[in-house]
Design a protein around this motif. Structure first.
Motif, short mmCIF file in Angstrom:
data_model
loop_
_atom_site.label_atom_id
_atom_site.label_comp_id
_atom_site.label_asym_id
_atom_site.label_seq_id
_atom_site.Cartn_x
_atom_site.Cartn_y
_atom_site.Cartn_z
N SER A 1 -10.40 11.02 -6.31
CA SER A 1 -11.83 10.86 -6.04
C SER A 1 -12.29 9.40 -6.07
CB SER A 1 -12.66 11.69 -7.03
OG SER A 1 -12.34 13.05 -6.90
N TYR A 2 -11.40 8.49 -5.84
CA TYR A 2 -11.78 7.09 -5.70
C TYR A 2 -12.46 6.86 -4.35
CZ TYR A 2 -9.45 4.84 -9.70
OH TYR A 2 -9.08 4.41 -10.96
N GLU A 3 -13.39 5.93 -4.33
CA GLU A 3 -13.87 5.36 -3.08
C GLU A 3 -13.04 4.12 -2.79
OE1 GLU A 3 -18.03 5.12 -1.75
OE2 GLU A 3 -18.51 5.79 -3.79
N LEU A 4 -12.58 4.00 -1.56
CA LEU A 4 -11.70 2.90 -1.20
C LEU A 4 -12.41 1.96 -0.23
CD1 LEU A 4 -9.63 4.87 -2.47
CD2 LEU A 4 -8.01 4.14 -0.73
N GLY A 5 -12.28 0.67 -0.50
CA GLY A 5 -12.86 -0.31 0.40
C GLY A 5 -11.86 -1.39 0.76
N MET B 1 -1.02 4.69 -1.10
CA MET B 1 -2.10 4.23 -1.97
C MET B 1 -3.40 4.95 -1.64
SD MET B 1 -3.79 0.42 -2.35
CE MET B 1 -4.75 0.66 -0.84
N ASN B 2 -3.74 4.99 -0.36
CA ASN B 2 -5.00 5.63 0.04
C ASN B 2 -4.99 7.11 -0.29
OD1 ASN B 2 -4.30 3.21 1.68
ND2 ASN B 2 -6.38 3.47 2.44
N ARG B 3 -3.87 7.75 -0.01
CA ARG B 3 -3.79 9.20 -0.26
C ARG B 3 -3.95 9.52 -1.74
NH1 ARG B 3 1.84 11.49 0.83
NH2 ARG B 3 1.57 10.12 2.63
N LEU B 4 -3.22 8.80 -2.59
CA LEU B 4 -3.22 9.12 -4.02
C LEU B 4 -4.57 8.80 -4.66
CD1 LEU B 4 0.34 7.75 -4.89
CD2 LEU B 4 -0.35 10.14 -4.62
N VAL C 1 0.82 -1.22 0.00
CA VAL C 1 0.00 0.00 0.00
C VAL C 1 0.85 1.27 0.00
CG1 VAL C 1 -1.89 -1.18 1.16
CG2 VAL C 1 -0.22 0.08 2.53
N ASN C 2 2.17 1.12 0.03
CA ASN C 2 3.03 2.31 0.03
C ASN C 2 4.02 2.37 -1.13
OD1 ASN C 2 2.69 4.10 2.55
ND2 ASN C 2 2.61 2.04 3.39
N GLY C 3 4.25 1.24 -1.80
CA GLY C 3 5.26 1.25 -2.86
C GLY C 3 6.66 1.41 -2.32
N LEU C 4 6.85 1.02 -1.05
CA LEU C 4 8.13 1.19 -0.37
C LEU C 4 8.64 -0.14 0.14
CD1 LEU C 4 7.24 4.34 1.77
CD2 LEU C 4 8.58 4.32 -0.35
N GLU C 5 9.94 -0.20 0.37
CA GLU C 5 10.51 -1.37 1.03
C GLU C 5 10.14 -1.35 2.51
OE1 GLU C 5 14.50 -1.96 -1.72
OE2 GLU C 5 14.60 -0.73 0.10
#
Length: 646
Positions: free
Chosen positions: A341-345, A333-336, A315-319
């Motif tokens: 304007s995505y809804e996240l579930g 991921m959530n922030r971007l 969810v972060n694209g990080l190591e």
């Protein structure tokens, strides 16, 4: 005076009897406790020599207890005997604890991993403990306690016989001692071979259990000639710059304002403890078809050998080296996707996020819809998929005329131990039944493997509604799973390919089908989602990973020269995966073992790590120029890519 002499003789003989019984008990534990590494000796003489040497090790270890009891035999006989007996019992108790620990985590009972299990990870691991997993150790401990009581009383009875038959007792004891020393002599004379054998079958040898001979001694001595450790400071300004970069990362608002195309729905399916071999037409036909239509990453690493760090990377694209940093509480991921304007579930078949420090990035505040149940297998997975499908199909909306795009993270549990499939999917036989123990013996491995494959069939059937070809879809695992290939069962214990690697299947409408055999990592999946969804990010260098593909083409940028890091769950160790040299491939080396600390600003290489997660200390032709990347060049390349971004 005579009564005092009889009492002293009785104590002396009782100690002598204990000096025979306790080493024999220690030997019995080492030989009889189920071990995956012990092998039969080549001859009867070798068998006698090995077991005599184990007896001698035990005798030497209990000698301080014998000495204390002897010194206090006149003034404080009871105290001396109690202290001496307690000291001596510690030897077989230590061997038993070590055998149990090694069967679980492939490491010593007296180790940093066990200390962390007993302190930081105690609650989280106890929450996953099952009765059938702890039944066998509990029976061993119960048997040990009964045996200790029996030895205590038997030693008293035998010592009285010895007092009455002193000549026979002296000769018998002397003969036993001479035989043990005599048959131990070959092991002492050929010490190099003996020490190597002790490390190979370490849970049988008390000196290895109590660290008189450390299993890492060979690695340390060999490293000086074959493997030069390398350490570098991580630039403090580089860490601070990356931290700021992660906090402010977002979308390019100007590009977003002119973006006319609707963003596609996105679904990320995460399967617990998922192995590469499951992606085949017989086991998982639906997922295999998706893989043939999309991108199949066949040499893919999670960020760690455990769920928390693997999900963090996803969810972060990080190591996972950033797992303990503040970024954990603000997943990229959530922030971007929220900015787009995505809804996240989040839809999950377990909810123990807090126990594994995952609640910082998997919580109700980070998702618009957050539906999780306590851990379960196929029944809970079925409900989880149903909820996620309703969310993605907009069946939860009264007015769906212009719905926002949606991203669903679906986290399924069926492939987690103890692998409970639907009865209709019992396809592979023979399969272990519900009573199989964990850890299990090698003879049960194929049956447990078939049970796991049946679970994969269940999951494949359940996820079919999610694999809509109009969506961007990623299917992967949170980590891998070992089935004794590295000497362990499960995950979270070793940096082996079996615990750290998991498949990644990527699909998007119009994508070019491709199989990728170069190493990829979970940190690549978020930047890949960003590309496939068409989100205009302001700073692509915020990720540790690289996009595997965009909507129009594959990313063919220098995959063979990649360097990335994978973390261990039970320790501060990590695996540095870099460009393999010819020597690394011939030696089946997975990567370079290292330790990294962002708090103290350093990273250092320790040893090469084999595919089974073990230290490799004898790398052929290591001094050749072609193999120099095995240390400083790979490490410097990683440092440059992660922190030299000015």
């Amino acid at each position: 005076m005579s009564e005092l002499g009889d009492r002293e003789r009785l104590l002396r003989y009782r100690l002598a009897v204990l000096a025979i019984l306790i080493p024999l008990g220690t030997l019995a534990i080492g030989v009889l406790y189920p071990s995956l590494s012990s092998s039969p000796p080549r001859s009867m003489l070798a068998w006698i020599s090995i077991h005599s040497w184990i007896l001698l090790q035990s005798l030497i270890l209990i000698s301080p207890g014998l000495l204390v009891a002897w010194l206090l035999r006149r003034r404080l006989p009871r105290v001396g005997f109690g202290v001496g007996f307690g000291w001596m019992i510690l030897v077989p108790a230590g061997v038993l604890c070590d055998a149990i620990a090694f069967g679980w985590i492939s490491d010593r009972f007296l180790s940093a991993k066990i200390l962390r299990v007993a302190t930081d990870l105690r609650d989280s691991l106890l929450a996953h403990a099952q009765w059938k997993s702890i039944a066998s150790p509990m029976l061993w401990f119960l048997g040990f306690a009964v045996t200790v009581i029996a030895v205590f009383w038997i030693s008293s009875a035998i010592s009285r016989l010895c007092v009455r038959h002193q000549t026979v007792a002296k000769w018998s004891g002397g003969i036993v001692g001479v035989c043990v020393c005599l048959f131990s002599l070959p092991a002492i004379l050929d010490w190099q071979t003996t020490a190597s054998r002790m490390r190979a079958t370490s849970t049988r040898h008390p000196w290895v259990v109590f660290r008189i001979i450390d299993s890492s001694d060979a690695a340390a001595s060999s490293s000086k000639s074959r493997f030069a450790p390398v350490a570098f400071m991580i630039p403090q300004d580089g860490i601070q710059r990356r931290s700021v970069q992660q906090r402010v990362a977002g979308l390019n608002w100007d590009a977003l304002a002119t973006h006319d195309e609707p963003f596609p729905d996105v679904v990320v399916v995460v399967l617990e403890s998922f192995r590469h071999e499951m992606v085949d037409a017989e086991t998982m036909p639906n997922l295999t078809r998706l893989a043939s239509d999309g991108i199949h990453c066949r040499n893919h690493f999670s960020a760690a050998n455990a769920s928390n760090m693997g999900m963090f990377s996803l969810v972060n694209g990080l190591e996972a080296i950033w797992f303990d940093e503040p970024i954990r509480y603000s997943p990229l991921m959530n922030r971007l996707f929220h900015q787009a304007s995505y809804e996240l579930g989040l839809f999950a078949s377990h909810d123990d996020w807090r126990l594994f420090a995952m609640d910082g990035f998997l919580n109700e505040q980070q998702f618009d819809v957050f539906q999780c149940e306590p851990k379960g297998w196929s029944e809970v997975d079925r409900r989880t998929v149903s909820r996620a499908t309703a969310f993605l199909n907009r069946s939860d909306l009264a007015d769906a005329s212009s719905p926002p795009p949606r991203l669903a993270v679906v986290y399924l549990y069926t492939t987690h131990a103890d692998y409970r499939c639907d009865p209709a999917d019992e396809w592979f036989h023979p399969a272990a039944d519900d009573s199989f123990p964990i850890p299990y013996r090698p003879e049960l491995r194929n049956a447990v493997w078939n049970r796991y494959k049946n679970c994969a069939r269940t999951v494949d059937r359940l996820i079919r509604p999610l694999l809509d070809r109009n969506r961007v879809v990623i299917v992967t695992g949170d980590h891998g799973e070992a089935f004794l290939e590295d000497g362990t069962c499960g995950h979270g214990t070793k940096l082996s390919r079996y615990q750290t690697m998991t498949p990644a299947i990527i699909f998007a409408p119009g994508i070019t089908p491709k199989q990728i055999d170069q190493p990829t990592i979970h940190a690549d999946l978020l930047p890949t989602l960003i590309e496939l969804a068409g989100l205009p990010i302001s700073d692509p260098s915020v990720f540790d990973g690289s996009p595997i593909a965009s909507k129009s083409k594959l990313n063919n940028s220098r995959w063979k020269e990649r360097v990335f890091m994978v973390r261990d769950y039970l320790s501060d160790e990590a695996l540095l995966v870099g460009p393999p040299t010819a020597s690394m491939q011939s030696e089946s080396i997975l990567g370079i073992g290292c330790r990294v600390s962002l708090d103290e600003n350093w990273v250092r290489i320790t040893n090469a790590i084999s595919e089974s997660g073990d230290r490799v200390t004898d790398i052929s032709d290591f001094e050749d120029a072609s193999n120099k990347k095995i240390n400083s060049q790979i490490l410097q390349e990683w440092l440059k890519k992660r922190f030299d971004r000015g």
